[in-house]
Design an enzyme around this catalytic site. Structure first.
Site, PDB file in Angstrom:
ATOM      1  CB  CYS A  18      -9.253   0.274  12.930  1.00 12.68           C
ATOM      2  SG  CYS A  18     -10.816  -0.582  12.727  1.00 12.68           S
ATOM      3  CD  GLU A  26      -6.018  -1.506  -5.819  1.00 11.81           C
ATOM      4  OE1 GLU A  26      -5.803  -2.187  -4.827  1.00 11.81           O
ATOM      5  OE2 GLU A  26      -5.089  -0.966  -6.471  1.00 11.81           O
ATOM      6  CD  GLU A  40      -0.645  -4.179  -9.356  1.00  8.40           C
ATOM      7  OE1 GLU A  40      -1.339  -5.123  -8.976  1.00  8.40           O
ATOM      8  OE2 GLU A  40      -0.453  -3.156  -8.667  1.00  8.40           O
ATOM      9  CE  LYS A  62      -2.498  -0.219  -7.770  1.00  9.49           C
ATOM     10  NZ  LYS A  62      -1.974  -1.475  -7.370  1.00  9.49           N
ATOM     11  CD1 TRP A 103     -12.058  -0.393   5.461  1.00 12.22           C
ATOM     12  CD2 TRP A 103     -12.052  -2.439   6.380  1.00 12.22           C
ATOM     13  NE1 TRP A 103     -12.357  -1.309   4.483  1.00 12.22           N
ATOM     14  CE2 TRP A 103     -12.360  -2.566   5.009  1.00 12.22           C
ATOM     15  CE3 TRP A 103     -12.003  -3.592   7.154  1.00 12.22           C
ATOM     16  CZ2 TRP A 103     -12.608  -3.793   4.399  1.00 12.22           C
ATOM     17  CZ3 TRP A 103     -12.241  -4.813   6.554  1.00 12.22           C
ATOM     18  CH2 TRP A 103     -12.537  -4.904   5.189  1.00 12.22           C
ATOM     19  CG  HIS A 155      -9.802 -19.313 -26.018  1.00 12.38           C
ATOM     20  ND1 HIS A 155     -10.118 -20.158 -27.058  1.00 12.38           N
ATOM     21  CD2 HIS A 155      -8.451 -19.256 -25.993  1.00 12.38           C
ATOM     22  CE1 HIS A 155      -9.007 -20.607 -27.614  1.00 12.38           C
ATOM     23  NE2 HIS A 155      -7.972 -20.054 -26.997  1.00 12.38           N
ATOM     24  CG  ASN A 203      -6.490  -2.956  13.964  1.00 12.68           C
ATOM     25  OD1 ASN A 203      -7.392  -3.306  13.217  1.00 12.68           O
ATOM     26  ND2 ASN A 203      -5.221  -3.077  13.652  1.00 12.68           N
ATOM     27  N   GLY A 204      -8.971  -5.060  15.196  1.00  9.83           N
ATOM     28  CA  GLY A 204      -9.015  -6.521  15.183  1.00  9.83           C
ATOM     29  C   GLY A 204     -10.446  -7.004  15.253  1.00  9.83           C
ATOM     30  NE  ARG A 245      -3.684   0.183  10.734  1.00 11.08           N
ATOM     31  CZ  ARG A 245      -2.899  -0.870  10.571  1.00 11.08           C
ATOM     32  NH1 ARG A 245      -1.792  -0.761   9.888  1.00 11.08           N
ATOM     33  NH2 ARG A 245      -3.231  -2.028  11.080  1.00 11.08           N
ATOM     34  CE  LYS A 250       0.049   1.001   1.437  1.00 14.21           C
ATOM     35  NZ  LYS A 250      -0.209   0.582   0.067  1.00 14.21           N
TER      36      LYS A 250
HETATM   37  C1  G6P Z   1      -4.933  -4.614   0.438  1.00 10.13           C
HETATM   38  C2  G6P Z   1      -4.427  -3.393  -0.299  1.00 10.13           C
HETATM   39  C3  G6P Z   1      -3.684  -3.819  -1.555  1.00 10.13           C
HETATM   40  C4  G6P Z   1      -2.578  -4.808  -1.204  1.00 10.13           C
HETATM   41  C5  G6P Z   1      -3.127  -6.016  -0.456  1.00 10.13           C
HETATM   42  C6  G6P Z   1      -2.021  -6.901   0.081  1.00 10.13           C
HETATM   43  O1  G6P Z   1      -5.973  -5.190  -0.265  1.00 10.13           O
HETATM   44  O2  G6P Z   1      -5.500  -2.526  -0.621  1.00 10.13           O
HETATM   45  O3  G6P Z   1      -3.108  -2.676  -2.156  1.00 10.13           O
HETATM   46  O4  G6P Z   1      -1.935  -5.227  -2.367  1.00 10.13           O
HETATM   47  O5  G6P Z   1      -3.886  -5.572   0.670  1.00 10.13           O
HETATM   48  O6  G6P Z   1      -1.288  -6.179   1.031  1.00 10.13           O
HETATM   49  P1  G6P Z   1       0.177  -6.518   1.519  1.00 10.13           P
HETATM   50  O7  G6P Z   1       0.474  -5.478   2.553  1.00 10.13           O
HETATM   51  O8  G6P Z   1       0.099  -7.899   2.110  1.00 10.13           O
HETATM   52  O9  G6P Z   1       1.078  -6.461   0.359  1.00 10.13           O
END
Ligand code: G6P
Length: 608
Positions: free
Chosen positions: A2, A488, A481, A485, A75, A504, A101-102, A28, A603
């Site tokens: 959070c 997400e 990747e 994207k 969150w 395969h 947060n935690g 967050r 994030k």
């Molecule tokens: C979350 C984010 C991703 C990110 C991942 C790892 O899932 O939504 O975008 O790649 O965490 O985060 P970090 O800060 O460790 O790169």
């Protein structure tokens, strides 16, 4: 995970500033939001399911002249997103309020005990127990001592900001969740991350695990959990406010995509000695000649950077490299030695799984290096050495510039290790680094020339339910990747796959309803990629290609083409991901999704 903020200021009128800070922390989590403001005879609390803007609307007419206040954006972990489960949480008397947060792991036992002692709970959260615990302790001690006693009973992770109705002060505590203090003139701040208070100060103190403190108008006192006073020096942060704002772009993600050329220059520039064109790496936990192998640990997008890093370390530095999802590594019985260089990659430096994996590797005696973007974050403090990416604050949940700066730094590090280990000579090093230095201007050129085309392709892709991303060799991680994207932010199902493996299994899915994005830039496996395209075309699949150089036969096979500038083969991953980021962006924007804050994501994932 959070976002939390607290402000104590002799200037008063904190409501607007707390809301502004929360907006900067919304990356967050955005399931609910709330504030608590100390007023003349008590504490005003307003909290609500939904985004910070909804809370702001609700507070528009509310006047509370307060000199201390806290805020939270959530969150959800324990308890569904709802008004009662939103923070701040209060004790039975309403004279204490806190944001957390935690995760408090022993909350069921504590809750039971407190219930038996007559406490009433209003939410299903783990966090509320802390307010009641402090209430118990505050009845026999001064407030700092009460907070100290309460946090000593907590198991799990926490960043806490607590206020009471009697004084203009913020009480803070930290274990395994981030908390940064900001020092201003006649005011002090605390938040999960620096951008929350960057408009008002850039003098910061990073709280460490096991620290507790009291903030007032004049500054901060910090103690350990045993109550012993600690002296900590403030640092001045180089981030500017402009970096934490949209700067005319519709979304942070679009701004951050466009910032990549500069972010790469900022990351590599200070590490290349211009006279000799040689790599300078400031900090490693082990001399290059003593490294036997490399293990990369990361999550999400950072994990994909690690997959590209494997090519770099193996091919440029001759180092056997494994890449592991941090969440998987933690629960295996891996084989490590004191000459395995462990590299933890993380944008935020706060990802719980990556921190856990790093700790495990350290316990096993391996030397560790963090590649990280956020200065002073947990991973940077726990690793033996740190190399920072200089991407600046990345606000959009979907990571973009952090990824390309991670790749650039991994490349530079591999060149450095290759030279130091005698795998490449000075001349080869100079050539490889010249290529790297030319990348930012090529990225800018591509964005100028191709963005409109990419937008059209993104809009077109938004009408499909699924998409396949294929690449080989260095571009296989880029296919992963690119697909991530799209998933997400546009919520379109997408799968990244090695192009050669398509036959395969996934080939069974191919028909006119499944478009395939091919990464078909210059490489030693390009002919093989072209054969994979033929296989798709003959099954009526639609093809979008990323191409470099002149390949009319590939253009012929493709329904859409994006032209990427020619670069060295090792650098294609860094430039190729950019059109894929933009495809996802334009697809999601066309579909009307909240690009910067996609549903269910956050994030920085500070829980397991
Ligand atoms: C979350 C984010 C991703 C990110 C991942 C790892 O899932 O939504 O975008 O790649 O965490 O985060 P970090 O800060 O460790 O790169």
């Amino acid at each position: 995970m959070c976002g939390i903020i607290g402000i104590v200021s002799d200037k008063g009128n904190l409501k607007e500033r707390i809301i502004e800070g929360l907006k900067r922390l919304e990356y967050r989590g955005y399931d609910s939001a709330g504030v608590a403001l100390r007023k003349e005879n008590g504490i005003f609390v307003r909290k609500k399911k939904g985004k910070v803007s909804q809370l702001e609307e609700e507070l528009r007419e509310v006047e509370v002249n307060s000199r201390v206040g806290i805020g939270h954006t959530r969150w959800a972990t324990h308890g569904e997103p709802s008004d009662p489960n939103s923070h701040p949480h209060s004790d039975c008397t309403g004279r204490i309020a806190l944001v957390h947060n935690g995760i408090i792991e022993n909350y069921p036992q504590l809750k039971e005990e407190l219930r038996r002692r007559g406490h009433n709970f209003r939410s299903q959260t783990d966090s509320e127990v802390i307010a009641h615990l402090v209430e118990e302790e505050a009845s026999r001690d001064d407030f700092l001592e009460a907070v100290r006693r309460a946090v000593n009973r907590l198991e799990g992770s926490f960043a806490l900001v607590i206020i009471n109705s009697d004084e203009d002060a913020l009480y803070i505590a930290r274990k395994d969740s981030p908390l940064v203090v900001g020092l201003g003139e006649g005011e002090s701040f605390v938040a999960s991350d620096i951008p929350a208070f960057l408009p008002w100060t850039n003098r910061v103190i990073f709280l460490e695990n096991g620290e507790i403190g009291r903030l007032s108008f004049s500054g901060v006192e910090i103690y350990d959990f045993q109550g012993k006073r600690k002296e900590k020096k403030p640092q001045v942060i180089g981030w500017s406010l402009a970096q934490a704002e949209k700067g005319g772009y519709r979304h942070f993600m679009l701004k951050e995509i466009h910032e990549q050329a500069k972010a790469i220059s900022d990351t590599i520039g200070p590490r290349i000695e211009r006279d000799t064109n040689s790599a300078v790496i400031e900090d490693l936990p082990l001399a290059p000649r003593h490294i036997k192998d490399v293990l990369i640990l990361a999550c999400g997008t950072s994990y994909h950077a690690g997959l590209v890093g494997k090519f770099y370390f193996e091919e440029l530095a001759g180092l056997k490299t494994d890449v592991d999802y941090a969440s998987e590594f933690r629960y295996r019985r891996p084989v490590l030695s004191p000459s395995t260089l462990v590299v933890a990659i993380s944008q935020s430096g706060e990802t719980a799984d990556t921190i856990g994996a790093l700790r495990k590797a350290k316990e096993m005696g391996a030397p560790s290096l963090a590649i990280c973007n956020v200065v002073g974050s947990s991973i940077t403090r726990e690793a033996d050495s740190v190399l920072y990416t200089h991407a600046g604050p990345e606000i959009s949940v979907a990571s973009t510039k952090a990824f390309t700066t991670q790749l650039s730094l991994l490349y530079l590090l591999a060149v450095y290790l290759g030279r130091e280990r005698g795998k490449i000579d000075r001349e080869q090093e100079s050539g490889l680094l010249s290529q790297l230095l030319s990348l930012p201007s090529k990225i800018e050129h591509m964005l100028r020339e191709q963005e409109e085309k990419i937008r059209e392709i993104g809009v077109d892709l938004s009408s499909y339910n699924d998409a396949l991303y294929l690449g080989r060799h260095l571009n296989y991680p880029i296919a992963l990747e690119g697909a991530l994207k799209l998933k997400e932010i546009s919520y379109i199902h997408a799968e990244g796959y090695p192009a050669g493996e398509m036959k395969h299994g996934p080939i069974a899915l191919i028909d006119e309803n499944l478009p395939t994005v091919f990464i078909a830039t210059e490489s030693k496996v390009l002919d093989k990629v072209r054969s994979n395209m033929e296989e798709i075309k003959s099954r009526r699949g639609k093809i979008i290609s990323l191409l470099s150089g002149e390949h009319p036969e590939i253009e012929e096979l493709s329904d859409g083409v994006i032209k990427v500038p020619l670069v060295d083969e090792y650098l294609f991953p860094i430039i190729n991901i950019i059109p894929l980021q933009l495809i996802a962006y334009y697809a999601a924007d066309f579909l009307g999704h909240d690009v910067d804050q996609p549903r269910n994501l956050a994030k920085s994932v500070t829980v397991e």
